[in-house]
Design a protein around this motif. Structure first.
Motif, short mmCIF file in Angstrom:
data_model
loop_
_atom_site.label_atom_id
_atom_site.label_comp_id
_atom_site.label_asym_id
_atom_site.label_seq_id
_atom_site.Cartn_x
_atom_site.Cartn_y
_atom_site.Cartn_z
N LYS A 352 0.84 -1.21 0.00
CA LYS A 352 0.00 0.00 0.00
C LYS A 352 0.88 1.26 0.00
CE LYS A 352 -2.78 -1.51 3.29
NZ LYS A 352 -3.67 -1.52 4.40
N GLY A 353 1.95 1.21 0.79
CA GLY A 353 2.87 2.35 0.87
C GLY A 353 3.51 2.64 -0.49
N VAL A 354 3.86 1.59 -1.23
CA VAL A 354 4.48 1.78 -2.55
C VAL A 354 3.49 2.48 -3.47
CG1 VAL A 354 5.37 0.60 -4.59
CG2 VAL A 354 6.07 -0.17 -2.31
N GLU A 355 2.21 2.08 -3.39
CA GLU A 355 1.20 2.73 -4.25
C GLU A 355 1.09 4.22 -3.92
OE1 GLU A 355 -2.52 0.66 -4.46
OE2 GLU A 355 -1.55 -1.10 -5.36
N ALA A 356 1.15 4.54 -2.62
CA ALA A 356 1.05 5.95 -2.21
C ALA A 356 2.27 6.73 -2.73
CB ALA A 356 0.95 6.04 -0.69
N ILE A 357 3.45 6.11 -2.67
CA ILE A 357 4.67 6.80 -3.15
C ILE A 357 4.57 7.03 -4.67
CG2 ILE A 357 7.17 6.48 -3.51
CD1 ILE A 357 7.21 5.00 -0.77
N LYS A 360 2.24 9.91 -5.20
CA LYS A 360 2.84 11.18 -4.76
C LYS A 360 3.81 11.73 -5.82
CE LYS A 360 5.98 12.81 -1.13
NZ LYS A 360 6.85 12.31 -0.07
N HIS A 361 4.60 10.84 -6.42
CA HIS A 361 5.63 11.30 -7.36
C HIS A 361 5.20 11.14 -8.82
CE1 HIS A 361 8.48 11.96 -4.14
NE2 HIS A 361 8.09 10.80 -3.62
N ASN A 362 3.94 10.74 -9.01
CA ASN A 362 3.40 10.58 -10.36
C ASN A 362 4.31 9.70 -11.23
OD1 ASN A 362 1.68 10.87 -12.48
ND2 ASN A 362 2.52 12.85 -13.15
N LEU A 363 4.65 8.52 -10.68
CA LEU A 363 5.51 7.57 -11.40
C LEU A 363 4.84 6.21 -11.40
CD1 LEU A 363 9.00 8.35 -9.82
CD2 LEU A 363 8.40 8.68 -12.24
N GLN A 364 5.20 5.37 -12.38
CA GLN A 364 4.70 4.00 -12.37
C GLN A 364 5.68 3.14 -11.55
OE1 GLN A 364 3.85 2.59 -16.30
NE2 GLN A 364 3.08 0.63 -15.56
N ILE A 365 5.16 2.55 -10.47
CA ILE A 365 6.00 1.62 -9.69
C ILE A 365 5.24 0.30 -9.63
CG2 ILE A 365 7.26 1.17 -7.56
CD1 ILE A 365 7.17 4.12 -6.88
N ALA A 366 5.82 -0.73 -10.20
CA ALA A 366 5.17 -2.04 -10.22
C ALA A 366 5.91 -2.94 -9.23
CB ALA A 366 5.25 -2.62 -11.62
N ARG A 392 12.25 12.85 -9.63
CA ARG A 392 11.11 12.21 -8.94
C ARG A 392 11.42 10.76 -8.61
NH1 ARG A 392 6.56 12.36 -12.45
NH2 ARG A 392 7.54 13.61 -14.07
N MET A 393 12.14 10.08 -9.51
CA MET A 393 12.53 8.68 -9.24
C MET A 393 13.42 8.62 -7.98
SD MET A 393 15.41 6.66 -9.42
CE MET A 393 16.52 7.39 -10.61
#
Ligand code: FAD
Length: 459
Positions: A352-357, A360-366, A392-393
């Motif tokens: 859940k925390g990764v989704e929030a990050i 927040k930074h408008n990046l795709q994190i899978a 942002r990364m």
């Protein structure tokens, strides 16, 4: 590099094992991370005596030495950031002894992980850590990064199998650690000190490893979960159900979506998918374990559960997990693959925390990874030619490390610190622990010639 030093190196290793060719320097200037720096020269030692002489020379002339296996590291660990000599270990690639009766093998550090597996297979034995890079990564690299893999939950990591080492130290002295026995409490555990030391304390020149009998039966199943909380509960309850699966892998929603966009697998786009494998020596035994795991999944609202009936079906279930890295790597020009690790009960919080990050930074994190030992791989995708996205990364990665630490976890479960995570070491280790690590480095390598600039060991 002074001509006399070059001549001395050639005298030690021979013309055929020394190079200053641009193509070789470029080949040894990077690993699988974003870091790059060219060495001054590359040597391929063939014996521990040659390594000892090279180290003595480098120590006297204050030249950096960077050991290198296959260069598959993901944190810049083998990148010669201060130039100097790259010590490429690939020509020390012999399996010296296989002793099934003693359950051990003795290998040179340049042996490729999978070559050892192939050599052990006829006797029904294996070396379990199973890094996904095993087709190319070396056992020396595996030891110096404490490599792990899909089977970590049940079989542990490289550390659990190293019985002893031979090492060449920065002053040229040669040392043996550990023992050839299954048990030993003789003195400080120097072997463990070198495991995961990223080539900063000594050069591993020989490795004695414990091996295990290879289980002959497996059962495989895939379960989908609409809700992340349910998936998290299913994982932690599995681990206290009395069954330890040989693999317990998770794929998060963004990974599933990316796989669907780039393959024809048509996976259900749920919050999480869990892939589980049990192993043993009879089919009844592994099926019994699988039934218990499936009971736990059902109790936690698994939506769909597919259990493989054949080897081919099992391979199909594994496809989604095994394509994740490659599929995600193709989406943007660049990516960083993290390996934060948290206690089992915190996996849902981490996801859940990764989704929030990401938001927040408008990046795709899978995210996907080894849920069985709490080790997840958030893969941050970005356009490396866009300075704003790079910034942002970097901020997202820093937030991710902080999140892992806040959840009682660690910066890295398998990829090491190297250059990438050096600035974050003090998030995890208190000033006293950092001081002890720096003192150990000074004790072994007072001139800081071995792989300098890594692991935040310089004050
Ligand atoms: C596609 C892919 C998948 C991966 N999957 C996994 C995975 O599942 N699990 C995992 O743990 N890692 C994984 N990795 C990361 C990497 O493969 C591992 O860290 C591996 O152990 C590195 O081995 P190497 O031979 O490439 O070492 P290198 O990258 O060459 O070196 C790694 C470190 O070890 C040091 N070193 C190497 N040999 C010696 C030696 N003989 N003496 C002293 N120091 C030495 C180097 O200086 C460096 O600090 C993956 C990487 C990629 C690209």
């Amino acid at each position: 590099m002074k001509g006399s030093i070059k001549q001395e190196l050639i005298k030690i290793v021979g013309e055929q094992n020394f190079t200053e060719n641009l193509i070789d320097l470029v080949s040894c200037s990077y690993d699988a991370s974003e870091h790059k720096h060219r060495p001054t020269c590359v040597v391929w030692p063939e014996t521990v005596e040659q390594i000892s002489k090279i180290l003595k020379l480098a120590n006297q002339e204050l030249i950096s030495i960077v050991p290198r296996g296959a260069g598959t590291g993901l944190s810049g660990m083998a990148v010669p950031i201060r130039g100097g000599i790259v010590l490429d270990m690939n020509r020390m690639n012999k399996i010296l002894k296989i002793s099934i009766e003693d359950r051990s093998v003795v290998v040179q550090p340049g042996v490729v992980y999978e070559d050892l597996q192939r050599a052990l297979a006829p006797d029904g034995f294996f070396f379990p850590p199973d890094p996904a890079s095993g087709k190319v990564s070396t056992l020396g690299g595996n030891v110096c990064t404490n490599a792990g893999g899909l089977k970590g939950a049940k079989y542990g990591t490289t550390r659990d199998y190293v019985m002893g080492l031979q090492l060449a130290l920065p002053d040229g002295s040669i040392m043996r650690t550990g023992s050839k026995t299954m048990k030993s409490v003789s003195g400080y555990d120097l072997t463990r000190l070198f495991i995961g030391s990223e080539g900063t304390l000594g050069i591993v020149t020989e490795i004695t490893l414990k091996i295990s009998p290879q289980p002959t039966a497996t059962s495989t199943a895939l379960a989908t979960f609409r809700d992340l909380e349910d998936a998290g509960m299913a994982l932690s309850q599995t681990m206290h159900s009395g069954i330890i699966p040989s693999a317990l892998e998770i794929l998060g929603r963004h990974t599933i979506q990316a796989i669907n966009q780039n393959t024809d697998l048509n996976l259900p786009e749920v919050d999480a998918m869990i892939l589980v494998e049990t192993d043993g020596y009879t089919q009844e035994e592994t099926d019994y374990q699988m039934r218990k795991v499936i009971e736990v999944f059902k109790k936690n609202n698994a939506e769909e559960i597919k259990q493989a009936k054949t080897k081919e079906e099992a391979e199909e279930l594994w496809t989604a997990r095994k394509t994740a890295y490659a599929v995600l790597a193709r989406i943007e020009t660049h990516f960083v693959l993290e390996d934060v690790t948290v206690p089992m009960t915190k996996i849902a919080d981490l996801l859940k925390g990764v989704e929030a990050i990401a938001e927040k930074h408008n990046l795709q994190i899978a995210t996907y990874g080894h849920a069985g030992d709490g080790n997840l791989h958030p893969q941050i995708l970005y356009d490396g030619y866009d300075p704003d996205q790079v910034r942002r990364m970097e901020e997202a990665a820093a937030n991710l490390f902080q999140l892992a630490i806040d959840l009682g976890g660690t910066l890295t479960g398998e990829h090491g610190i190297g250059l990438s995570k050096a600035p974050f070491m003090t998030l995890e280790h208190d000033p006293v622990a950092m001081g002890v690590m720096r003192s150990i480095k000074k004790l072994f390598d007072p001139n800081n010639i071995l792989n300098p600039g890594k692991m935040a060991l310089e004050v």
